[in-house]
Design an enzyme around this catalytic site. Structure first.
Site, PDB file in Angstrom:
ATOM      1  N   ASP A   1       0.856  -1.188   0.000  1.00 17.68           N
ATOM      2  CA  ASP A   1       0.000   0.000   0.000  1.00 17.68           C
ATOM      3  C   ASP A   1       0.893   1.240   0.000  1.00 17.68           C
ATOM      4  O   ASP A   1       1.748   1.391   0.872  1.00 17.68           O
ATOM      5  CB  ASP A   1      -0.844  -0.037   1.284  1.00 17.68           C
ATOM      6  CG  ASP A   1      -2.204   0.588   1.111  1.00 17.68           C
ATOM      7  OD1 ASP A   1      -2.281   1.639   0.444  1.00 17.68           O
ATOM      8  OD2 ASP A   1      -3.180   0.043   1.654  1.00 17.68           O
TER       9      ASP A   1
ATOM     10  N   ASP B   1      -2.923   4.610  -2.464  1.00 20.87           N
ATOM     11  CA  ASP B   1      -3.947   5.199  -1.599  1.00 20.87           C
ATOM     12  C   ASP B   1      -4.446   6.539  -2.156  1.00 20.87           C
ATOM     13  O   ASP B   1      -3.636   7.376  -2.578  1.00 20.87           O
ATOM     14  CB  ASP B   1      -3.295   5.428  -0.224  1.00 20.87           C
ATOM     15  CG  ASP B   1      -4.284   5.824   0.854  1.00 20.87           C
ATOM     16  OD1 ASP B   1      -5.198   5.037   1.136  1.00 20.87           O
ATOM     17  OD2 ASP B   1      -4.134   6.927   1.423  1.00 20.87           O
TER      18      ASP B   1
ATOM     19  N   GLU C   1      -6.702   3.696  -5.617  1.00 25.50           N
ATOM     20  CA  GLU C   1      -7.931   4.003  -4.887  1.00 25.50           C
ATOM     21  C   GLU C   1      -8.411   5.370  -5.342  1.00 25.50           C
ATOM     22  O   GLU C   1      -7.725   6.371  -5.164  1.00 25.50           O
ATOM     23  CB  GLU C   1      -7.675   4.010  -3.379  1.00 25.50           C
ATOM     24  CG  GLU C   1      -8.977   4.191  -2.606  1.00 25.50           C
ATOM     25  CD  GLU C   1      -8.790   4.639  -1.165  1.00 25.50           C
ATOM     26  OE1 GLU C   1      -9.680   4.390  -0.353  1.00 25.50           O
ATOM     27  OE2 GLU C   1      -7.757   5.269  -0.851  1.00 25.50           O
TER      28      GLU C   1
ATOM     29  N   HIS D   1     -11.027  -2.327   4.497  1.00 23.06           N
ATOM     30  CA  HIS D   1     -10.799  -1.876   5.872  1.00 23.06           C
ATOM     31  C   HIS D   1     -11.474  -0.546   6.194  1.00 23.06           C
ATOM     32  O   HIS D   1     -11.385  -0.085   7.319  1.00 23.06           O
ATOM     33  CB  HIS D   1      -9.296  -1.754   6.103  1.00 23.06           C
ATOM     34  CG  HIS D   1      -8.679  -0.700   5.229  1.00 23.06           C
ATOM     35  ND1 HIS D   1      -8.585  -0.841   3.856  1.00 23.06           N
ATOM     36  CD2 HIS D   1      -8.195   0.526   5.510  1.00 23.06           C
ATOM     37  CE1 HIS D   1      -8.047   0.249   3.349  1.00 23.06           C
ATOM     38  NE2 HIS D   1      -7.792   1.098   4.318  1.00 23.06           N
ATOM     39  N   ASP D   2     -12.094   0.087   5.205  1.00 25.19           N
ATOM     40  CA  ASP D   2     -12.773   1.372   5.429  1.00 25.19           C
ATOM     41  C   ASP D   2     -14.285   1.228   5.405  1.00 25.19           C
ATOM     42  O   ASP D   2     -15.006   2.227   5.486  1.00 25.19           O
ATOM     43  CB  ASP D   2     -12.396   2.374   4.326  1.00 25.19           C
ATOM     44  CG  ASP D   2     -10.935   2.755   4.356  1.00 25.19           C
ATOM     45  OD1 ASP D   2     -10.345   2.778   5.451  1.00 25.19           O
ATOM     46  OD2 ASP D   2     -10.385   3.034   3.268  1.00 25.19           O
TER      47      ASP D   2
HETATM   48  C1  GLC Z   1      -7.666   5.664   2.206  1.00 20.21           C
HETATM   49  C2  GLC Z   1      -7.436   4.501   3.133  1.00 20.21           C
HETATM   50  C3  GLC Z   1      -7.928   4.878   4.491  1.00 20.21           C
HETATM   51  C4  GLC Z   1      -7.147   6.063   4.965  1.00 20.21           C
HETATM   52  C5  GLC Z   1      -7.203   7.216   3.966  1.00 20.21           C
HETATM   53  C6  GLC Z   1      -6.147   8.229   4.250  1.00 20.21           C
HETATM   54  O1  GLC Z   1      -8.994   5.933   2.018  1.00 20.21           O
HETATM   55  O2  GLC Z   1      -8.031   3.347   2.630  1.00 20.21           O
HETATM   56  O3  GLC Z   1      -7.873   3.820   5.411  1.00 20.21           O
HETATM   57  O4  GLC Z   1      -7.641   6.508   6.203  1.00 20.21           O
HETATM   58  O5  GLC Z   1      -6.963   6.774   2.649  1.00 20.21           O
HETATM   59  O6  GLC Z   1      -4.881   7.725   3.972  1.00 20.21           O
END
Ligand code: GLC
Ligand code: CA
Length: 547
Positions: free
Chosen positions: A95, A194, A245, A319-320
């Site tokens: 990641d 990310d 993402e 995980h979110d």
């Molecule tokens: C992404 C991650 C999340 C994190 C955010 C800031 O959305 O998946 O868990 O809090 O980025 O890095």
């Protein structure tokens, strides 16, 4: 690397397996559980951040990009994991958090100490004339997105401890490429970037009079240039799999991000289909999910990405997000049936399926009833914000129980011993109470388990070009309880039909040429046909061959 035949398993190391009794999962825990991952049959494991970090956002606040956080182990442990995975033919996906660093990162510390070189790595802006924040943008974790230091402000789209990086600065970009190349040199061939579509900020910083500011920095002005540059300077020279993402993005941009001709990334995550239980676009509300919206979004993205030659990561959980079986299925009477139905719906789509740890055994939401149970920075920030807005404790806890990211972050449920077999001591977050029945040990002992259904789906994708390559088309679009589609390849095809509800329903057979001898996968084991219709029982899902 054939991304169409691949299934990715996401590991949240902090909650996966603890081997040294500090209550926190670690790299040795991942190593210990590799046989389990092999049994599931996945090709790639994505590890959320394990780098040195103060852990305010569980590692998404990186303090050193090329060092392992001691809580997870050492670089030797990591190298051991890499070597073992290489032997097993499992790709490790790391990641990469490049929209921001932790405020504990050396770069930011030097910036605050006044070193211009490092100030230029971040986004510092003067206040408005009245001394207030440069813009009215809202942070994704609540509150204004600017923090004052001295007589300037720095931008943080996430927590105040996560200052945003300045991608306009070529020196910063080179630092980032060096980080990716460091991991490539270690043999890493998978990367998840990310919130990568937020890195290109606008030329001028201005108030958003109609929104929270996201329209100015989402899929920003130079985003495609930056990604092409990242690609050509790093992973583009290797056989890799990368996924970006993409926060609040568009299909048009996602096609560009992932169409091989563009030389940007391989896959994209988008989240529109996971906002179908938001009220007026607001996450911190409680509502049942809008099935028709979910259906429509899944179909639209599949079809449009196909037309544009893009590729999607397909998923319902990470995980979110809250747990998918609690959110879109039934975590009570139809736990098994509905978890398998959701898996079927996702895994036979076009794209690359992602399984989030525990999803393969139907792990549910946490069931927390006190704010003291929660650990997540976003959840705690919003607890306070909702309090300030005058909401009652009970209502807030109700919302958190449905929406908090901690729902997905409870310890992996390995067996029915104390703390779900995750740790021998006190876990950093409590496990869900149902670990006595929902756990991997029980799943592996049961032929009819959710785990075995996932395992079969992973295999089907590897063995069938229809699944990995076939054309996607929505089916029964008007149905208010069935989500269905066909996949077709070289004159052969499959029909996937999923009843999203407990109530029995039926669909008319698509055309006269269907053959039903070949049920590819089903969560009931048989198929009920009558009067030219397929009768669907509670949460029934099946895939059958069609001609
Ligand atoms: C992404 C991650 C999340 C994190 C955010 C800031 O959305 O998946 O868990 O809090 O980025 O890095
Ligand atoms: Ca540990």
């Amino acid at each position: 690397m054939d991304i169409n035949k691949m299934t990715v398993y996401q590991i949240y190391p902090k909650s996966f397996a603890d081997t040294n009794g500090d209550g926190i999962g670690d790299i040795q825990g991942i190593i210990k559980k590799l046989p389990y991952i092999v049994e599931l049959g996945v090709d790639c494991i994505w590890l959320t951040p394990i780098y040195k970090s103060p852990g305010k956002d569980n590692g998404y606040d990186v303090a050193h990009y090329t060092e392992i956080d001691p809580v997870y182990g050492t670089m030797d442990d990591f190298d051991q994991l890499v070597a073992l995975c290489e032997d097993l033919g499992i790709i490790i996906m790391l990641d990469m958090v490049f929209n921001h660093t932790s405020s504990e990162h050396m770069w930011f510390k030097k910036a605050l100490a006044g070193e211009q070189k490092y100030k230029d790595y971040y986004i510092f802006e003067p206040p408005k004339k009245d001394g207030s924040e440069p813009t009215n943008w809202i942070s994704k974790f609540g509150g204004n997105a600017w923090e004052k230091v001295g007589d300037e402000y720095y931008l943080h789209l996430f927590d105040v401890s996560q200052p945003d990086l300045n991608w306009k600065n070529e020196n910063l970009r080179k630092e980032i490429y060096a980080v990716v190349n460091f991991w490539l040199d270690k043999g890493i061939r998978g990367f998840r970037f990310d919130v990568i579509n937020l890195i290109s900020k606008p030329h001028i910083y201005e108030d958003d009079l109609t929104g929270d500011g996201r329209r100015f920095y989402t899929d920003g002005p130079h985003i495609h240039t930056y990604l092409k540059e990242l690609n050509s300077n790093t992973f583009g020279n290797y056989d890799c799999v990368t996924v970006g993402e993409m926060s609040s993005t568009t299909i048009e941009n996602c096609i560009k991000y992932s169409n091989p001709k563009e030389n940007e990334l391989h896959l994209v995550f988008n989240f529109h289909h996971l906002k179908v239980d938001y009220v007026d676009g607001q996450k911190w509300t409680k509502a049942p999910f809008d099935f028709l919206a979910l259906k429509n979004l899944l179909h639209t993205w599949q079809v449009q990405m196909q037309i544009g030659g893009g590729s999607q990561a397909v998923f319902l959980c990470n995980h979110d997000q809250p747990r998918s079986v609690s959110r879109f299925g039934c975590d009570g009477a139809y736990h098994k049936k509905s978890a398998k139905m959701l898996a079927t719906a996702i895994h036979l789509m076009k794209g690359t399926p992602f399984i989030y740890q525990g999803e393969e055994i139907g792990m549910t939401n946490a069931g927390f009833t006190s704010i003291d149970d929660y650990r997540d920075v976003e959840s705690i920030n919003y607890y306070n914000i909702l309090k300030d807005e005058g909401k009652q404790e009970e209502e807030i806890l109700d919302i958190l129980a449905q929406k908090s990211r901690d729902n997905a972050r409870t310890p992996m449920q390995w067996d029915n011993t104390a703390n779900a077999g995750f740790t021998t001591k006190t876990p950093w977050i409590s496990p869900a109470k149902n670990y006595e029945t929902i756990n991997t040990q029980a799943a592996l002992a049961d032929n009819d388990s959710i785990f075995n259904h996932y395992k079969k789906l992973v295999q089907l994708r590897k063995e069938n070009d229809i699944i990995s390559l076939g054309t996607y088309a929505p089916a029964y679009e008007d149905s208010s309880d069935v989500f269905a589609y066909t996949r077709k390849y070289n004159g052969e095809g499959i029909l996937v039909v999923c009843n999203f509800y407990e109530k029995e329903t039926e669909v008319t057979i698509l055309d006269g040429n269907l053959t039903y001898e070949d049920v590819l996968i089903s969560n009931y084991g048989d198929i009920v046909l009558s009067d030219g219709k397929i009768q669907l029982r509670a949460y029934e899902a099946l895939a059958i061959k069609i001609r």
